[in-house]
Design a protein around this motif. Structure first.
Motif, PDB file in Angstrom:
ATOM      1  N   LEU A 390     -28.136 -21.497  10.466  1.00  0.00           N
ATOM      2  CA  LEU A 390     -28.185 -20.089  10.901  1.00  0.00           C
ATOM      3  C   LEU A 390     -28.471 -19.973  12.389  1.00  0.00           C
ATOM      4  N   HIS A 391     -28.693 -21.102  13.048  1.00  0.00           N
ATOM      5  CA  HIS A 391     -29.095 -21.071  14.454  1.00  0.00           C
ATOM      6  C   HIS A 391     -27.888 -21.332  15.363  1.00  0.00           C
ATOM      7  N   THR A 392     -28.011 -20.905  16.597  1.00  0.00           N
ATOM      8  CA  THR A 392     -26.964 -21.171  17.585  1.00  0.00           C
ATOM      9  C   THR A 392     -27.612 -21.674  18.869  1.00  0.00           C
ATOM     10  N   VAL A 393     -27.070 -22.752  19.375  1.00  0.00           N
ATOM     11  CA  VAL A 393     -27.519 -23.275  20.665  1.00  0.00           C
ATOM     12  C   VAL A 393     -26.347 -23.157  21.632  1.00  0.00           C
ATOM     13  N   ALA A 394     -26.613 -22.663  22.813  1.00  0.00           N
ATOM     14  CA  ALA A 394     -25.542 -22.494  23.793  1.00  0.00           C
ATOM     15  C   ALA A 394     -26.078 -22.811  25.178  1.00  0.00           C
ATOM     16  N   GLY A 395     -25.177 -23.119  26.063  1.00  0.00           N
ATOM     17  CA  GLY A 395     -25.590 -23.404  27.426  1.00  0.00           C
ATOM     18  C   GLY A 395     -24.384 -23.516  28.327  1.00  0.00           C
ATOM     19  N   GLY A 396     -24.653 -23.762  29.586  1.00  0.00           N
ATOM     20  CA  GLY A 396     -23.528 -23.899  30.482  1.00  0.00           C
ATOM     21  C   GLY A 396     -23.940 -24.092  31.926  1.00  0.00           C
ATOM     22  N   HIS A 445     -25.307 -22.320  42.409  1.00  0.00           N
ATOM     23  CA  HIS A 445     -25.204 -23.167  41.207  1.00  0.00           C
ATOM     24  C   HIS A 445     -26.137 -22.590  40.144  1.00  0.00           C
ATOM     25  N   SER A 446     -25.653 -22.548  38.923  1.00  0.00           N
ATOM     26  CA  SER A 446     -26.479 -21.994  37.841  1.00  0.00           C
ATOM     27  C   SER A 446     -26.417 -22.895  36.624  1.00  0.00           C
ATOM     28  N   LEU A 447     -27.566 -23.051  36.012  1.00  0.00           N
ATOM     29  CA  LEU A 447     -27.660 -23.733  34.713  1.00  0.00           C
ATOM     30  C   LEU A 447     -28.327 -22.767  33.748  1.00  0.00           C
ATOM     31  N   TYR A 448     -27.780 -22.669  32.551  1.00  0.00           N
ATOM     32  CA  TYR A 448     -28.363 -21.701  31.628  1.00  0.00           C
ATOM     33  C   TYR A 448     -28.308 -22.223  30.197  1.00  0.00           C
ATOM     34  N   GLY A 449     -29.238 -21.722  29.419  1.00  0.00           N
ATOM     35  CA  GLY A 449     -29.293 -22.101  28.019  1.00  0.00           C
ATOM     36  C   GLY A 449     -29.678 -20.902  27.166  1.00  0.00           C
ATOM     37  N   ASP A 450     -29.256 -20.940  25.940  1.00  0.00           N
ATOM     38  CA  ASP A 450     -29.475 -19.799  25.047  1.00  0.00           C
ATOM     39  C   ASP A 450     -29.711 -20.346  23.646  1.00  0.00           C
ATOM     40  N   LEU A 451     -30.786 -19.932  23.035  1.00  0.00           N
ATOM     41  CA  LEU A 451     -31.082 -20.372  21.679  1.00  0.00           C
ATOM     42  C   LEU A 451     -31.233 -19.154  20.793  1.00  0.00           C
ATOM     43  N   LYS A 452     -30.433 -19.120  19.759  1.00  0.00           N
ATOM     44  CA  LYS A 452     -30.581 -18.059  18.762  1.00  0.00           C
ATOM     45  C   LYS A 452     -31.163 -18.727  17.535  1.00  0.00           C
ATOM     46  N   TYR A 453     -32.407 -18.430  17.256  1.00  0.00           N
ATOM     47  CA  TYR A 453     -33.113 -19.137  16.198  1.00  0.00           C
ATOM     48  C   TYR A 453     -33.441 -18.180  15.053  1.00  0.00           C
ATOM     49  N   ALA A 454     -32.929 -18.511  13.873  1.00  0.00           N
ATOM     50  CA  ALA A 454     -33.177 -17.669  12.707  1.00  0.00           C
ATOM     51  C   ALA A 454     -34.497 -18.095  12.080  1.00  0.00           C
ATOM     52  N   ILE A 455     -35.526 -17.324  12.337  1.00  0.00           N
ATOM     53  CA  ILE A 455     -36.834 -17.640  11.744  1.00  0.00           C
ATOM     54  C   ILE A 455     -36.757 -17.480  10.226  1.00  0.00           C
TER      55      ILE A 455
END
Lengths: 796, 174
Positions: A390-396, A445-455
């Motif tokens: 159910l979770h999503t990890v993203a970055g770029g 320059h950009s580094l980014y991360g995104d975590l969608k965590y289903a508790i």
């Protein structure tokens, strides 16, 4: 067990059960319907903006998002995206500035009462470049550069997603008031051609528009979609009489006369698990608007050339284009990736006609090339995302390079000749001089991360962080935490806290626009105007490199969807911004009585009458409320009724003022916050707005009725704040399908011919009741009055 | 104590799984699976149940189970199965494919064609690559694309009412 606790538990269980029953009942209802009817069911629009986990509808969105469909855009009767969004999006403000130099031809827009450069605009999720134009007159958005939305053909758009929250932790600079994501028509579209003709109730503002959208299907459900549009919008004029010119109407106060050629491309070519994609926009604009009239006896006129005086015409040629090429795909484990390159460019070239350079005497030309501003942006972007349960990890990673240029005009456009000591350059808009020329660039320059965590199945946590390094001002690190609690299938609670920033634009750091005059025939020329922050004079007057504006955001809201037909949402928000960038007031010995002797000496030594530069000046807090209601009902007679109601309230207050440079010897309030600027920031935009859009469709007929309430706003006359009352307007359209593929639409915008309050009595020679300018520049729905149109569309 | 009760209530809210996917598209997709099947004729099979199998992720939650619990297709009760890999797909009448990899989808299509199985997916290019029914949503409305040749190759006959509302791919796109 206490009664309250038992009730609570019972409610929790009952809420779940009721929601489940409702979903099953609705699905069973669908199961009983004929297939043809199922194909007519309109599902809820989904938005991808603000999430790297894919598109979601209102009940899944962790932040408030408005989705404007192509049908809604078309039903407004507007031919420009800017105007269509002003009709449909609460809190989207787009006045119609006039006699404001370049701003007439590329008007600004704002969200939630903030600045044009505090809104990030995306096309298909990729950053769209800003205009090179710096709004430098007394309009909403003064001192900022924004995106020119009218470079996007309206018929190329599938939907517009408006995210009403700060999102710089995900998307980087500018996403403070929100994000506008324009999605171009993609897969499965039919081709269409339309022609539109319209005019105001007063007979001017004649608008002619022809559009062609052609969709070419490719193998594997790929497509090439091409849009072409020609738009000719005639000028309007609501100027009043000029008492200094015998009471005749000699000025033009209204919309510019503008011709646009627009082109859009959107293409996807799937190959296995990868898809090559390409989208682009191209816009060429010719536009014409007047400056203030120079009467026959005006010192700036040469009677031998213009015996009756003249109206200088500022007639820019604007070229704007962007293109994104990329490839995205999916790996065997389901991970998604996306690589892209985006190039955007804006060239705003000023031309002035029907004018003269008084200081050149009879030798003056009457047409001038006043120079140009140019902005180029290039972006390399790499994204990935992966769902894990159910979770999503993203970055770029993103690399962005920007360049800003000022190009000088022809010498006659800016020079001070011998025939006059004061009236230099092209009347109406003196050109950029060689002193103003600049070519500045920076990289980020950009580094980014995104975590969608289903508790849990019901509770989702979204955490995002983005680190950036800019070659000019340094680094920025921002974060966002959003919590989405799905109490039942009907009810969502959401909240987010985040930080954000806006990098100072290159135009704010490097804009330079100066003029010259002489005190006497023997004296050396004196300079005055805007100086870049790194100009030696600006430095000597205390200017420093601009820092980014930094913001903090908080939102709390809920979404309630008691049935698939009805969705209601309410969100409150707070946005705090510090180090907001503003132009200083005019720094001169006579305008700032307490100006230090040291600063006065700097001015005198450099032969400068007065100077303006940009600086980080103030902090503001914006508080507000968004309410929204969407209702759709299939009626027994086969008709469909759609209602969208929205209310938005926002109020911005200045909460702090930075310290002015010591060298000036004045405080920042005296330097910047004159009554005009204070009202511009706190009161020039409507405090609230109501939008009630409705559409009734039956058989071959569609009827659209649109109610708008534009809230009260303020302006300034002679240091006094003047209020302008809230107004209601009504728009309507009737569309009928004459044949299967031919549609005729008749409609009106502002059918009741409502106009904003006029100025009252003033001491100003041009602005006020019965004078040349009778309406405030800030009027949120302009001052044209009613506008009527007819549109014919052919699907093929 | 009061806090404990509030906590328990919250816990209940957290722990009760979402009974259904609230998404309208999902509801329609769930409905379409069974409705499509009712317009399709299979070669006679000795099973006493009509079997629908989901391959890979289940985006429906418990929606399919709730919807088809009391339904019948071709006068048979419906059995729902959930498989994460192709080798877990046993005998089935309809296969709803959510695989993200085109190679995996192609393998599933190949398996289905050899075993007379109706394949349905929302993946772009699905019908062109040999899948039988592709379900799309364009501008918030469902669209159906059918590869008729693929259906015939699988031994399935699609009824005219379904073909009449779909975009039908003919020829040799198998």
């Amino acid at each position: 067990m206490k009664p309250l606790h038992g009730t609570l538990l019972a409610l929790a269980v009952a809420g779940q059960a009721a929601a489940a029953d409702k979903a099953v009942k609705e699905t069973n209802d669908y199961y009983q319907r004929p297939l043809e009817q199922l194909l007519r069911v309109e599902t809820q629009a989904k938005a991808a903006v603000g999430s790297r986990g894919g598109a979601r509808d209102a009940l899944d969105a962790e932040v408030p998002i408005d989705i404007i469909t192509a049908a809604q855009l078309q039903s407004t009767g507007q031919t420009e995206l800017l105007r269509a969004l002003a009709v449909l999006v609460p809190g989207f403000n787009a006045p119609r500035p006039s006699i404001t130099d370049g701003t007439d031809h590329a008007p600004p827009f704002t969200l939630r009462g903030l600045n044009p450069d505090q809104v990030l605009v995306l096309v298909n999720g990729k950053r769209l470049h800003q205009s090179s134009l710096l709004h430098n007159n007394g309009t909403v958005g003064r001192g900022s550069s924004g995106v020119d939305l009218n470079t996007i053909p309206l018929r190329a758009i599938e939907r517009v997603e408006v995210l009403r929250d700060g999102a710089a932790a995900q998307y980087g600079s500018d996403a403070i008031a929100g994000i506008i994501n324009v999605i171009l028509k993609g897969y499965g579209q039919h081709s269409q051609a339309t022609v539109t003709y319209g005019r105001t109730g007063e007979g001017d503002g004649i608008t002619r528009q022809a559009t062609l959208f052609h969709s070419l299907p490719l193998a594997g459900d790929g497509f090439v979609n091409l849009s072409a549009e020609w738009r000719d919008r005639g000028a309007t004029n609501r100027a009043g009489p000029d008492a200094g010119d015998g009471g005749r109407i000699n000025a033009q106060f209204g919309d510019a006369d503008t011709q646009d050629g627009l082109f859009a491309l959107n293409a996807e070519l799937p190959r296995g698990d990868a898809t090559l994609y390409l989208h682009g926009l191209y816009n060429q604009r010719r536009s014409s608007a007047g400056a203030f009239y120079r009467t026959a006896g005006d010192a700036r006129n040469i009677a031998a050339i213009y015996p009756d005086g003249f109206l200088p015409r500022i007639e820019p040629k604007i070229l704007d284009f962007s293109a994104t090429a990329g490839v995205r795909g999916v790996l065997d484990d389901g991970a998604r990736w996306d690589l892209s390159y985006t190039h955007g460019h804006n060239d705003y070239h000023f031309y002035v006609n029907n004018s003269l350079n008084t200081s050149l005497g009879l030798a003056t030309p009457t047409s001038f090339d006043s120079g140009a501003t140019r902005y180029t942006q290039q972006i390399l972007n790499a994204d990935f995302s992966k769902k894990i349960g159910l979770h999503t990890v993203a970055g770029g990673y993103e690399f962005r390079q920007e360049r800003y240029r000022i190009v000088k005009g022809d010498p006659a456009s800016y020079m001070l000749g011998a025939a006059d000591n004061f009236a230099y350059g092209a009347q109406g808009f003196p050109g950029f001089s060689p002193d103003n020329e600049v070519s500045a660039s920076r990289r980020a320059h950009s580094l980014y991360g995104d975590l969608k965590y289903a508790i849990s199945d019901h509770l989702m946590l979204d955490a995002a962080a983005r680190a950036e390094h800019y070659s000019d001002f340094g680094s920025a690190l921002n974060g966002k935490l959003a919590l989405r609690y799905r109490a039942t299938d009907d009810l969502l609670f959401r909240s987010s806290v985040s930080t954000g920033f806006r990098a100072p634009s290159l135009s704010q750091s490097h804009f330079s626009y100066t003029g010259t005059y002489r005190n006497s025939n023997d004296a050396a020329a004196q300079f005055w105007g805007n100086f870049a922050v790194d100009h030696p004079v600006a430095r000597a007057l205390g200017a420093t490199d601009l820092k980014p504006e930094k913001s903090r955001h908080f939102t709390l809201g809920m979404v309630f969807q008691p049935s698939s037909q009805l969705t209601a949402s309410a969100d409150v928000f707070v946005t705090e911004i510090r180090d907001r960038i503003l132009p200083t007031g005019y720094i001169s010995a006579y305008s700032l009585s307490s100006l230090s002797p040291q600063a006065a000496a700097v001015l005198a030594q450099n032969n400068i009458d007065g100077a303006v530069y940009f600086t980080n000046a103030i902090a503001t807090r914006t508080r507000g409320l968004d309410l929204r209601l969407d209702y759709c009902q299939e009626l027994d007679n086969g008709a469909r009724l759609k209602l969208v109601g929205a209310y938005q309230r926002s109020r911005t207050r200045i909460t702090d003022v930075n310290q002015a440079p010591d060298v000036l010897g004045v405080n920042m309030t005296d330097l910047i916050l004159d009554p005009f600027t204070k009202v511009l920031i706190e009161g020039s935009q409507p405090a609230d707005a109501i939008k009630l859009w409705s559409k009734y469709s039956q058989g071959i007929y569609d009827a659209v009725l649109n109610l708008n309430r534009f809230g009260k706003f303020y302006s300034v006359s002679a240091y006094d704040r003047v209020s302008f009352a809230a107004k209601w307007t009504v728009d309507g359209e009737i569309a009928v399908r004459l044949k299967k593929d031919v549609t005729l639409a008749l409609g009106g915008v502002n059918l009741l011919d409502v106009k904003p309050d006029k100025w009252g009595r003033t001491d100003d020679s041009l602005v006020g009741a019965g004078k040349v300018i009778q309406y405030s520049q800030y009027a949120p729905f302009g001052y044209n009055g009613a506008y009527y149109y007819v549109r014919v569309g052919v699907d093929f | 104590m009061r806090i404990a009760w509030w906590g328990l209530a919250l816990l209940l809210c957290l722990q009760f799984p979402a009974a259904q996917a609230g998404d309208e598209e999902r509801k329609l997709e769930a409905v379409f699976i069974g409705r499509f099947a009712s317009y399709i004729e299979w070669p006679a099979k000795p099973r006493d149940r009509f079997v629908i199998t989901l391959l890979d992720d289940n985006p429906f939650g418990s929606l399919l189970d709730d919807l088809y619990r009391d339904k019948r297709i071709h006068n048979k009760p419906i059995e729902l199965r959930y498989a994460t890999r192709l080798d877990q797909v046993g005998e089935t009448d309809a296969l709803f494919i959510t695989l993200s990899s085109s190679a995996a989808r192609a393998a599933a299509i190949d398996h289905a064609q050899r075993n007379g199985i109706l394949t349905i997916s929302e993946a772009k290019g699905f019908a062109e690559s040999g899948g039988i029914i592709q379900l799309d949503f364009v501008e918030q409305k469902a669209r159906i694309k059918i590869n008729h040749a693929a259906a015939l190759k699988s031994g399935l006959r699609i009824g005219a009412p379904l073909l009449s509302i779909a975009t039908v791919l003919r020829g040799d796109k198998l």
